[in-house]
Scaffold this motif. Structure first.
Motif, PDB file in Angstrom:
ATOM      1  N   SER A   1       0.845  -1.202   0.000  1.00  0.00           N
ATOM      2  CA  SER A   1       0.000   0.000   0.000  1.00  0.00           C
ATOM      3  C   SER A   1       0.875   1.246   0.000  1.00  0.00           C
ATOM      4  N   ALA A   2       0.324   2.320  -0.516  1.00  0.00           N
ATOM      5  CA  ALA A   2       1.033   3.608  -0.492  1.00  0.00           C
ATOM      6  C   ALA A   2       1.217   4.041   0.957  1.00  0.00           C
ATOM      7  N   ILE A   3       2.324   4.728   1.227  1.00  0.00           N
ATOM      8  CA  ILE A   3       2.601   5.185   2.584  1.00  0.00           C
ATOM      9  C   ILE A   3       1.516   6.163   3.031  1.00  0.00           C
ATOM     10  N   SER A   4       0.922   5.867   4.166  1.00  0.00           N
ATOM     11  CA  SER A   4      -0.120   6.732   4.725  1.00  0.00           C
ATOM     12  C   SER A   4       0.521   7.776   5.629  1.00  0.00           C
ATOM     13  N   VAL A   5       0.358   9.034   5.279  1.00  0.00           N
ATOM     14  CA  VAL A   5       0.930  10.100   6.118  1.00  0.00           C
ATOM     15  C   VAL A   5       0.234  10.140   7.470  1.00  0.00           C
ATOM     16  N   ASP A   6      -1.058   9.866   7.513  1.00  0.00           N
ATOM     17  CA  ASP A   6      -1.775   9.847   8.790  1.00  0.00           C
ATOM     18  C   ASP A   6      -1.209   8.755   9.704  1.00  0.00           C
ATOM     19  N   ASP A   7      -0.943   7.587   9.131  1.00  0.00           N
ATOM     20  CA  ASP A   7      -0.355   6.493   9.916  1.00  0.00           C
ATOM     21  C   ASP A   7       1.043   6.882  10.382  1.00  0.00           C
ATOM     22  N   TRP A   8       1.785   7.531   9.508  1.00  0.00           N
ATOM     23  CA  TRP A   8       3.138   7.996   9.817  1.00  0.00           C
ATOM     24  C   TRP A   8       3.103   8.963  11.004  1.00  0.00           C
ATOM     25  N   LYS A   9       2.217   9.934  10.935  1.00  0.00           N
ATOM     26  CA  LYS A   9       2.096  10.917  12.019  1.00  0.00           C
ATOM     27  C   LYS A   9       1.670  10.254  13.334  1.00  0.00           C
ATOM     28  N   ALA A  10       0.745   9.295  13.231  1.00  0.00           N
ATOM     29  CA  ALA A  10       0.227   8.649  14.444  1.00  0.00           C
ATOM     30  C   ALA A  10       1.301   7.860  15.177  1.00  0.00           C
ATOM     31  N   HIS A  11       2.373   7.471  14.478  1.00  0.00           N
ATOM     32  CA  HIS A  11       3.432   6.671  15.094  1.00  0.00           C
ATOM     33  C   HIS A  11       4.741   7.453  15.219  1.00  0.00           C
ATOM     34  N   THR A  12       4.631   8.766  15.310  1.00  0.00           N
ATOM     35  CA  THR A  12       5.809   9.627  15.468  1.00  0.00           C
ATOM     36  C   THR A  12       5.713  10.414  16.771  1.00  0.00           C
ATOM     37  N   LYS A  13       6.820  10.428  17.520  1.00  0.00           N
ATOM     38  CA  LYS A  13       6.900  11.207  18.757  1.00  0.00           C
ATOM     39  C   LYS A  13       7.864  12.376  18.538  1.00  0.00           C
ATOM     40  N   TYR A  14       7.781  13.378  19.434  1.00  0.00           N
ATOM     41  CA  TYR A  14       8.575  14.589  19.264  1.00  0.00           C
ATOM     42  C   TYR A  14       9.425  14.844  20.509  1.00  0.00           C
ATOM     43  N   GLU A  15      10.656  15.239  20.256  1.00  0.00           N
ATOM     44  CA  GLU A  15      11.583  15.587  21.346  1.00  0.00           C
ATOM     45  C   GLU A  15      12.120  16.989  21.076  1.00  0.00           C
ATOM     46  N   GLY A  16      11.731  17.938  21.904  1.00  0.00           N
ATOM     47  CA  GLY A  16      12.120  19.320  21.700  1.00  0.00           C
ATOM     48  C   GLY A  16      11.066  20.101  20.944  1.00  0.00           C
ATOM     49  N   PHE A  17      10.269  19.406  20.135  1.00  0.00           N
ATOM     50  CA  PHE A  17       9.139  20.011  19.429  1.00  0.00           C
ATOM     51  C   PHE A  17       7.829  19.552  20.075  1.00  0.00           C
ATOM     52  N   LYS A  18       6.767  20.316  19.840  1.00  0.00           N
ATOM     53  CA  LYS A  18       5.408  19.881  20.141  1.00  0.00           C
ATOM     54  C   LYS A  18       4.676  19.750  18.812  1.00  0.00           C
ATOM     55  N   LYS A  19       3.689  18.877  18.769  1.00  0.00           N
ATOM     56  CA  LYS A  19       3.018  18.638  17.488  1.00  0.00           C
ATOM     57  C   LYS A  19       2.266  19.874  16.995  1.00  0.00           C
ATOM     58  N   THR A  20       2.086  20.864  17.878  1.00  0.00           N
ATOM     59  CA  THR A  20       1.413  22.110  17.467  1.00  0.00           C
ATOM     60  C   THR A  20       2.396  23.181  17.004  1.00  0.00           C
TER      61      THR A  20
END
Length: 802
Positions: A687-706
């Motif tokens: 399947s094509a890479i899902s950006v939503d799935d990618w975002k859902a499984h990404t954490k941030y260090e030093g950044f906030k998702k906002t």
């Protein structure tokens, strides 16, 4: 033998009195062996039999009649004689001695007699303080004298004596210390297991354990820890002995253990479903149940399935066969209830079903599956219940199936499994990658000579180090760790399956699919390269790396040991498939009129030279007709797809098996999978890479998702082409092909890390940790510019630093 000194005061009055006879005799019975001053004083009429005297001695001392003899005047007194017939005089002294056995080990017999005597003394209300120490010392001396050659005789002496009965009597005494001494002595004996004893003594050893079980079962009960321990030792030895009348242990005897364990398993299943956790029967009980059922199953196997009712079926073990049938249905019914409850939990509350990890339902299923084969219709019933609770069954497989266990019974009905279950079973056959880098195989590879150097490293590697995993780096590069290993797998597989290498051929209709190239022999070391390829694929699976290639069905089926049929070659050679199909579907009259003009030969081209190969003896003289056309097609398929690449497949399979320890496991690995399963394991998600799935499984260090930078980043990613997303993912993780479950199938989440570097720096990655790092770019355009540079310059080599 001996008794306590208090026995010397014991009087035997009014014993077998007869008014017609003279006054009772008084005589002394001196107990020889350890305490010579112990004497029993009896009063009895001269008409009393020696048997009655023995019975009274037993009631006082507990010493069995079989273990002692009475002597008077140097002669043994026999049971049927009377005191008068033996000429026993008033105040006579009789001697009570242990029974002497005809043996080459008289000292062993003497030690056993002394052990029994000491134990009977310990069972009295009072006894000399040194008796327990004496028992322990004598037991140790008895076993220390035993060597491997004499083991059978020592065990025979121990079992033929009343030592087991005496020890059980001591264990059942109210005195706590006596119980401890007996427990220690019996456990010590049971410690003489198969690793210590020679095989020729197993039978005598089992007979003694069986005697302990019989003696303990009644007075101690089936829940007693020592009884359960003895039963467990007996179960562990069942596979090493024969069961039958001549063996001293019959199936009827063994089956009593089956029944008591079945009752316990049934009760445990009823209470196994807890509001917050699933508790199954204990692994020990299931294992023992299986061991005791085995002799009956062995006796019945090979016969036709038994049909119920048994009214017209004669069988020497009729009752056991009927009872086992009832046990099977009882346990299967209760197991179905447990699986149904687990199915409900999976559908409604996954957290609650996690408790199933520690239960042993799967082990019990395996045993019930084995029993089901004995009875007509039961095997089908078993699998129907498994199918009706497929979700629970698969969850059990994924959570409970362990490495080193035999799961081949599950392959008998793969319909009850899903991809997750089959993949788990396959992965359990591969070694686990070791956490210790020092034991892994190290490689230092030059990218410009990647295939040749990788081949040489593998060729000279110790197999055990390969099974531990890989530790590698590329020459003149700093990056090391899992990210580099993932990249190496991708690159080396691209090289192995590159058509220019001539090892494999891509299918005409699907260029991702490969099968061995019959013309690979142009390279004199091609077979060694196939062995190398087998190791690489096994290691890629072991490291859970998707390498972007898949095997053609023909190749997969050969690795699983299956026969190749016409339908299997559809993708590998569509033209040949259509031709063969046409031959089989033609009208018989047309074929018989030689419309095809075919004989049993096949033309092939090898190294630019065309030659004709007979499909059978004198094939060129045998015309293809309506009767032999199926044989012609089958022979053609075997030559084209089996015989022509047999050596290549064999060497690939051997290389794969080297990583798995044995060839049997290699075939089992492929047998437990469907061809599509291996596609997903080797290639990953299509399947094509899902950006939503990618975002859902990404954490941030030093950044906030906002933060603006994160919002800009994902907007840029969403606008990328499918190929650009793959390049970015590879730069970030060294992963080019996601698992079939997408990002949730990765070993961990991805990370975006904020750095304090200047905004002129390009993003960097730590592929081992799935970490992408970049500074807080001031605008979306700047970020887009930096990411574009990475996507343009990334040519497959790692940018990771660790």
């Amino acid at each position: 033998m001996s008794s306590s000194s208090s026995l010397s005061k014991h009087k035997l009055n009014d014993y077998a009195a007869d008014s017609a006879l003279p006054s009772p005799l008084e005589f002394h019975v001196i107990i020889t062996r350890i305490f010579l001053d112990n004497t029993l004083v009896f009063h009895a009429d001269s008409s009393a039999t020696i048997k009655s005297i023995h019975d009274k001695i037993h009631s006082i001392t507990g010493i069995p009649v079989t273990e002692r003899r009475l002597f008077y005047g140097g002669k043994q007194l026999h049971s049927e004689q009377t005191l008068a017939e033996c000429r026993v005089q008033n105040f006579a002294k009789l001697s009570l001695v242990g029974r002497m056995r005809i043996t080459k080990l008289p000292k062993a017999c003497q030690l056993i007699d002394e052990i029994v005597s000491c134990i009977f003394i310990m069972c009295k209300e009072t006894h000399p303080l040194n008796v327990p120490t004496e028992v322990k010392f004598i037991l140790e001396e008895f076993w220390s004298r035993m060597d491997l050659e004499q083991a059978s005789e020592y065990l025979r002496i121990f079992g033929a004596s009343s030592a087991p009965k005496a020890l059980v009597m001591l264990y059942m005494s109210p005195d706590r210390m006596n119980r401890l001494y007996a427990d220690e002595a019996i456990v010590h004996f049971l410690g003489l297991n198969k690793t210590i004893l020679p095989k020729h003594s197993y039978h005598e050893y089992v007979l003694v354990i069986f005697e302990f079980c019989k003696l303990l079962k009644g007075p101690a009960g089936i829940d007693d820890p020592l009884y359960c321990f003895c039963r467990g030792r007996l179960a562990a030895m069942m596979k090493y002995i024969e069961v039958g009348k001549k063996a001293g242990i019959e199936i009827k005897d063994v089956f009593s253990f089956v029944e008591e364990l079945a009752t316990k398993l049934s009760d445990d299943l009823l209470s196994s479903v807890h509001p917050n956790r699933f508790y199954g029967p204990s692994l020990v009980d299931i294992s023992d149940f299986s061991s005791f059922v085995a002799p009956l199953v062995k006796e019945i196997k090979g016969c036709d399935p038994i049909v119920f009712p048994l009214t017209d079926v004669p069988h020497v073990y009729r009752d056991e066969v009927r009872n086992l049938f009832e046990i099977f249905h009882d346990l299967l019914g209760k197991l179905e209830r447990c699986l149904g409850e687990l199915e409900n939990c999976i559908n409604s509350d996954l957290k609650r079903s996690h408790g199933v990890r520690d239960c042993h339902y799967l082990k019990l299923m395996k045993e019930l599956n084995s029993i089901s084969k004995i009875y007509s219709g039961c095997e089908g019933l078993f699998w129907e219940i498994m199918k009706s609770t497929k979700g629970a069954f698969c969850r059990l497989v994924v959570m409970c199936a362990k490495r080193g266990e035999d799961h081949s019974w599950i392959f008998e009905c793969k319909e009850v499994t899903n991809f997750d279950a089959r993949r788990h079973l396959a992965m359990m056959m591969l070694p686990r990658v070791k956490a210790n880098y020092e034991v892994r195989h190290e490689m230092l590879i030059d990218r410009s000579h990647l295939l040749a150097e990788s081949f040489e490293y593998m060729k000279h590697a110790e197999i055990e180090s390969l099974r531990a995993g890989l530790f590698m780096e590329f020459k003149n590069e700093e990056a090391i760790g899992p990210g580099v290993i993932r990249e190496w797998f991708l690159l080396v597989c691209q090289a192995i399956f590159n058509p220019q290498t001539a090892l494999f051929v891509a299918c005409s209709d699907d260029r991702r699919r490969f099968y061995p190239n019959p013309a690979s022999k142009v390279d004199p070391v091609h077979l060694e390269y196939f062995g190398f390829a087998g190791k690489v694929i096994a290691l890629a699976l072991m490291h859970n790396v998707q390498v972007g290639i898949v095997f053609d069905r023909v190749f997969f089926l050969q690795l699983a040991g299956h026969t190749i049929t016409l339908e299997d070659i559809r993708d590998a050679d569509h033209l040949l498939y259509n031709s063969c199909k046409q031959i089989l579907e033609m009208e018989p009259e047309a074929v018989d009129q030689d419309a095809l003009g075919l004989t049993f030969v096949h033309e092939v081209e090898e190294l630019g030279i065309r030659k004709t190969i007979d499909l059978c003896t004198d094939g060129k003289t045998i015309a293809v007709n309506s009767e032999n056309r199926r044989q012609y097609v089958d022979s053609l398929i075997q030559l084209r797809f089996v015989m022509s690449v047999a050596d290549q497949v064999e060497h690939f399979a051997k290389g794969f098996a080297d990583i798995m320890h044995c060839r049997h496991l290699q075939k089992s690995f492929f047998k437990c999978l469907e061809p599509e399963d291996l596609d997903w394991m080797l290639h990953g998600s299509e399947s094509a890479i899902s950006v939503d799935d990618w975002k859902a499984h990404t954490k941030y260090e030093g950044f906030k998702k906002t933060d603006d930078q994160i919002i800009w980043f994902w907007k840029i990613v969403e606008e990328m082409t499918a190929e650009q997303k793959k390049i970015l993912l590879f730069f970030w993780t060294s992963i080019k092909y996601l698992p079939v479950k997408g990002f949730s199938g990765l070993a961990s989440r991805l990370h975006i890390n904020k750095t304090s570097e200047s905004c002129g720096r390009l993003p960097s990655s730590h592929t081992c940790f799935y970490q992408l790092s970049f500074p807080a770019y001031p605008t979306s355009d700047v970020m887009h510019d930096r990411l574009s540079i990475i996507l343009q310059e990334h040519v497959g080599c790692s940018f990771g630093t660790l």
